[in-house]
Design a protein around this motif. Structure first.
Motif, PDB file in Angstrom:
ATOM      1  N   LEU A 321       0.837  -1.202   0.000  1.00 19.02           N
ATOM      2  CA  LEU A 321       0.000   0.000   0.000  1.00 19.02           C
ATOM      3  C   LEU A 321       0.867   1.245   0.000  1.00 19.02           C
ATOM      4  N   THR A 322       0.472   2.228  -0.804  1.00 17.12           N
ATOM      5  CA  THR A 322       1.004   3.580  -0.707  1.00 17.12           C
ATOM      6  C   THR A 322      -0.175   4.526  -0.791  1.00 17.12           C
ATOM      7  N   SER A 323      -0.273   5.465   0.171  1.00 16.60           N
ATOM      8  CA  SER A 323      -1.465   6.307   0.222  1.00 16.60           C
ATOM      9  C   SER A 323      -1.182   7.597   0.970  1.00 16.60           C
ATOM     10  N   THR A 324      -2.037   8.580   0.730  1.00 19.07           N
ATOM     11  CA  THR A 324      -2.142   9.687   1.666  1.00 19.07           C
ATOM     12  C   THR A 324      -3.065   9.227   2.786  1.00 19.07           C
ATOM     13  N   VAL A 325      -2.989   9.865   3.927  1.00 18.47           N
ATOM     14  CA  VAL A 325      -3.781   9.429   5.074  1.00 18.47           C
ATOM     15  C   VAL A 325      -4.078  10.633   5.955  1.00 18.47           C
ATOM     16  N   LYS A 326      -5.218  10.611   6.613  1.00 17.18           N
ATOM     17  CA  LYS A 326      -5.572  11.684   7.541  1.00 17.18           C
ATOM     18  C   LYS A 326      -4.784  11.517   8.840  1.00 17.18           C
ATOM     19  N   GLU A 327      -4.286  12.628   9.353  1.00 21.07           N
ATOM     20  CA  GLU A 327      -3.498  12.573  10.593  1.00 21.07           C
ATOM     21  C   GLU A 327      -4.330  12.039  11.756  1.00 21.07           C
ATOM     22  N   THR A 328      -5.644  12.271  11.698  1.00 25.08           N
ATOM     23  CA  THR A 328      -6.514  11.879  12.806  1.00 25.08           C
ATOM     24  C   THR A 328      -7.041  10.458  12.681  1.00 25.08           C
ATOM     25  N   ARG A 329      -6.634   9.745  11.648  1.00 24.95           N
ATOM     26  CA  ARG A 329      -7.131   8.378  11.449  1.00 24.95           C
ATOM     27  C   ARG A 329      -6.678   7.497  12.614  1.00 24.95           C
ATOM     28  N   LYS A 330      -7.562   6.630  13.048  1.00 23.82           N
ATOM     29  CA  LYS A 330      -7.256   5.741  14.166  1.00 23.82           C
ATOM     30  C   LYS A 330      -6.036   4.876  13.834  1.00 23.82           C
ATOM     31  N   GLY A 331      -5.079   4.865  14.747  1.00 23.26           N
ATOM     32  CA  GLY A 331      -3.865   4.104  14.543  1.00 23.26           C
ATOM     33  C   GLY A 331      -2.674   4.947  14.157  1.00 23.26           C
ATOM     34  N   MET A 332      -2.902   6.197  13.662  1.00 22.61           N
ATOM     35  CA  MET A 332      -1.787   7.073  13.300  1.00 22.61           C
ATOM     36  C   MET A 332      -1.143   7.644  14.557  1.00 22.61           C
ATOM     37  N   PRO A 333       0.147   7.978  14.488  1.00 25.56           N
ATOM     38  CA  PRO A 333       0.802   8.589  15.649  1.00 25.56           C
ATOM     39  C   PRO A 333       0.076   9.869  16.071  1.00 25.56           C
ATOM     40  N   LYS A 334      -0.254   9.954  17.353  1.00 25.30           N
ATOM     41  CA  LYS A 334      -1.001  11.113  17.814  1.00 25.30           C
ATOM     42  C   LYS A 334      -0.185  12.393  17.706  1.00 25.30           C
ATOM     43  N   SER A 335       1.130  12.282  17.775  1.00 22.39           N
ATOM     44  CA  SER A 335       1.990  13.471  17.705  1.00 22.39           C
ATOM     45  C   SER A 335       1.878  14.165  16.359  1.00 22.39           C
ATOM     46  N   TYR A 336       1.447  13.438  15.293  1.00 23.85           N
ATOM     47  CA  TYR A 336       1.326  14.041  13.966  1.00 23.85           C
ATOM     48  C   TYR A 336       0.259  15.141  13.950  1.00 23.85           C
ATOM     49  N   ARG A 337      -0.681  15.085  14.878  1.00 23.48           N
ATOM     50  CA  ARG A 337      -1.759  16.070  14.879  1.00 23.48           C
ATOM     51  C   ARG A 337      -1.263  17.453  15.282  1.00 23.48           C
ATOM     52  N   LYS A 363       2.267  22.473   0.679  1.00 23.60           N
ATOM     53  CA  LYS A 363       1.383  22.196   1.794  1.00 23.60           C
ATOM     54  C   LYS A 363       1.866  20.926   2.471  1.00 23.60           C
ATOM     55  N   THR A 364       1.360  20.664   3.635  1.00 16.45           N
ATOM     56  CA  THR A 364       1.782  19.492   4.392  1.00 16.45           C
ATOM     57  C   THR A 364       0.922  18.297   4.017  1.00 16.45           C
ATOM     58  N   VAL A 365       1.571  17.174   3.770  1.00 13.35           N
ATOM     59  CA  VAL A 365       0.865  15.950   3.414  1.00 13.35           C
ATOM     60  C   VAL A 365       1.382  14.817   4.294  1.00 13.35           C
ATOM     61  N   THR A 366       0.456  13.944   4.700  1.00 14.53           N
ATOM     62  CA  THR A 366       0.813  12.784   5.506  1.00 14.53           C
ATOM     63  C   THR A 366       0.590  11.537   4.673  1.00 14.53           C
ATOM     64  N   MET A 367       1.591  10.676   4.629  1.00 18.04           N
ATOM     65  CA  MET A 367       1.531   9.487   3.786  1.00 18.04           C
ATOM     66  C   MET A 367       1.790   8.236   4.610  1.00 18.04           C
ATOM     67  N   LEU A 368       1.293   7.124   4.075  1.00 16.52           N
ATOM     68  CA  LEU A 368       1.441   5.820   4.710  1.00 16.52           C
ATOM     69  C   LEU A 368       1.817   4.824   3.631  1.00 16.52           C
ATOM     70  N   SER A 369       2.820   3.973   3.892  1.00 17.24           N
ATOM     71  CA  SER A 369       3.239   3.037   2.856  1.00 17.24           C
ATOM     72  C   SER A 369       3.917   1.808   3.448  1.00 17.24           C
ATOM     73  N   THR A 370       3.702   0.680   2.787  1.00 20.25           N
ATOM     74  CA  THR A 370       4.483  -0.528   3.038  1.00 20.25           C
ATOM     75  C   THR A 370       5.367  -0.846   1.839  1.00 20.25           C
ATOM     76  N   PHE A 371       5.416   0.077   0.872  1.00 21.88           N
ATOM     77  CA  PHE A 371       6.146  -0.148  -0.372  1.00 21.88           C
ATOM     78  C   PHE A 371       7.195   0.933  -0.620  1.00 21.88           C
ATOM     79  N   ALA A 372       6.796   2.201  -0.523  1.00 23.68           N
ATOM     80  CA  ALA A 372       7.692   3.315  -0.829  1.00 23.68           C
ATOM     81  C   ALA A 372       8.531   3.688   0.395  1.00 23.68           C
TER      82      ALA A 372
END
Length: 506
Positions: A321-337, A363-372
């Motif tokens: 998976l490679t994606s953008t992700v919301k900082e507030t999504r459950k499971g994301m590091p809380k410090s990112y908020r 602008k600021t973007v938050t990403m999540l990946s198991t590939f990149a």
């Protein structure tokens, strides 16, 4: 967590807090701990990326010298003999019969002229309708305009193939499912896509039978434009072409835009109480990609669908998976908020196979990946300007547009008449997706033949769908009640008159 010995790590705080901190659930019997990565230039994935070795492209395609209609038939029929034309003919005739039996028609209604249609006529009807996307006019009736003052804008071929009244009758009674089998709204088994369900199920099967996806795939929303009243109409402001309409969830190939599977979103009221515990985005993605597990595909999604739970569950099923992700999504590091990242810098954290990156540019973007990876690379934009961006951002920008690519090809030759009902707009959209997929297969299968561009391909397909179908012309003049060449006639004298003669049939 397995890590590379050359990386510099520091655990963020205690890492343990209920609910939404950096440890917020047990992930496959291990604590979910986000670890900060300080030296991103020396980043190494904690897992091996497997090669994608599956054969991809067209499956059992027509011969390289096949005409466009062969590709169309390949995608509109199944091995058991079921095909779209038969479905449309059967259900259109059924619906017309049901409507006319219960209708109180006015004396001038064109419905009095209805006769059952057949496969040849339905094929010509579809050919004409698709041709309207190539020759754009403001209304359907304008294609049959024959006024001399508009001679420059006439399209006489439409009048020669089918009358205007017949075309509009077919459009009026066009159907692809039996209304009597529709389960009423409010019933748990009600299907909001009932009107188009046979066509949707057929093409989802035929697309899979006709094509194998390459490594990079994407799931995204697609909007079928419609601003009328319907309970499943959605508003998606991020879409540029259509913001109002029926929402489709589409699985497509990143490089070509080939549509592999399509689901119609039924609306929040229909899914209430049935949404997966991990959310609608998770459920949509898993339903679409589940048949592809175990092949090491690389999936790209946006922040509507993405979550750490999705990324980890896909990884456990041999999909990256490679994606953008919301900082507030459950499971994301809380410090990112609360973390503010200066322009050109990033904050990277790792949890098992998941890499989370918060990067700031315009602008600021938050990403999540198991590939990149977060390693900085040189990338070139559309204007040829080179700039330094993280590998994850470059991969996402390059490969995320598969669904949008398919949508742009659909919009080019969409007739786009606003007067249709919403389900008919969806049906037309599905037919256009068939044409686009047929062209994608044709490009990869044509061998050494000179390639037709998409306009030529679509134009040829329309002509082949129409075939030799023509309007039956009646000879003008009054119908005679007898044969003047064979009958005998005599002049008779009428008593009581001096000049009146008449001809009487003997």
């Amino acid at each position: 967590m397995d890590t590379d010995s050359d990386l510099s790590f520091s655990e963020e705080g205690s890492g343990v807090e209920s609910g939404n901190e950096d440890v917020n659930r047990q992930l496959h019997n291990r604590p979910w701990i986000w670890v900060a990565i300080n030296d991103t230039d020396r980043y190494t994935r904690p897992h091996h990326i497997h090669d994608f070795i599956q054969r991809y492209g067209p499956r059992n395609p027509p011969t390289p010298n096949a005409s466009p209609i062969e590709y169309f038939r390949k995608l509109t029929s199944l091995e058991d003999g079921t095909n779209i034309l038969d479905i449309l003919v059967t259900e259109t005739n059924r619906y017309a019969g049901q409507s006319l039996n219960n209708a109180d028609l006015s004396h001038h209604s064109r419905s009095h002229e209805w006769i059952d249609t057949n496969v040849q006529e339905m094929s010509a009807f579809l050919g004409l309708y698709l041709a309207m996307g190539l020759v754009k006019k403001p209304t359907i009736a304008s294609y049959w305009n024959s006024e001399n003052r508009f001679s420059l804008f006439q399209t006489p071929s439409f009048r020669n193939i089918m009358t205007r009244n017949r075309f509009q009758l077919l459009l009026q009674y066009l159907h692809c499912n039996d209304n009597n089998t529709n389960i009423p709204r409010g019933n748990p088994n009600h299907d909001p896509a009932h009107k188009v369900r046979p066509i949707l199920d057929l093409i989802n099967t035929s697309f899979k039978d006709s094509y194998s996806l390459s490594r990079d795939i994407t799931v995204d929303e697609s909007i079928v434009g419609f601003k009328g009243r319907n309970r499943i109409v959605q508003y998606v402001p991020a879409k540029k072409t259509h913001r109002w309409g029926a929402k489709l969830f589409v699985l497509a190939e990143s490089d070509t835009g080939f549509n592999y599977h399509i689901n119609l979103y039924a609306g929040k009221s229909h899914t209430a109480g049935r949404i997966h515990p991990n959310g609608l985005g998770y459920e949509v993605v898993m339903d679409l990609v589940r048949p592809l597990f175990g092949k090491y595909h690389h999936l790209l999604v946006d922040n509507y669908f993405s979550s750490p739970v999705l990324g980890d569950d896909l990884f456990q099923n041999q999909m990256y998976l490679t994606s953008t992700v919301k900082e507030t999504r459950k499971g994301m590091p809380k410090s990112y908020r609360t973390t503010r990242v200066p322009k050109g810098e990033m904050v990277v954290k790792q949890c098992g196979p998941l890499m989370a990156m918060k990067y700031s540019d315009r602008k600021t973007v938050t990403m999540l990946s198991t590939f990149a990876t977060p390693i900085i690379e040189v990338s070139e934009n559309g204007r040829g300007v080179q700039k330094l961006i993280p590998n994850a951002t470059r991969v996402y920008n390059k490969l995320m547009g598969g669904v949008d690519l398919g949508d742009s090809m659909i919009q080019t030759y969409d007739p786009d008449f606003r007067s249709l009902k919403m389900w008919k707009r969806v049906l037309v959209n599905l037919l256009l997706r068939i044409v686009v997929n047929a062209y994608i297969i044709y490009k990869q299968n044509r061998g050494f033949r000179q390639k037709m561009n998409r306009f030529e391909f679509t134009m040829t397909l329309c002509q082949e769908l129409i075939g030799n179908h023509q309007v039956e012309r009646r000879v003008p003049g009054r119908t005679s009640t007898y044969n003047r060449l064979s009958d005998r006639h005599f002049i008779n004298y009428i008593p009581g008159t001096t000049s009146a003669l008449y001809t009487e049939k003997n």
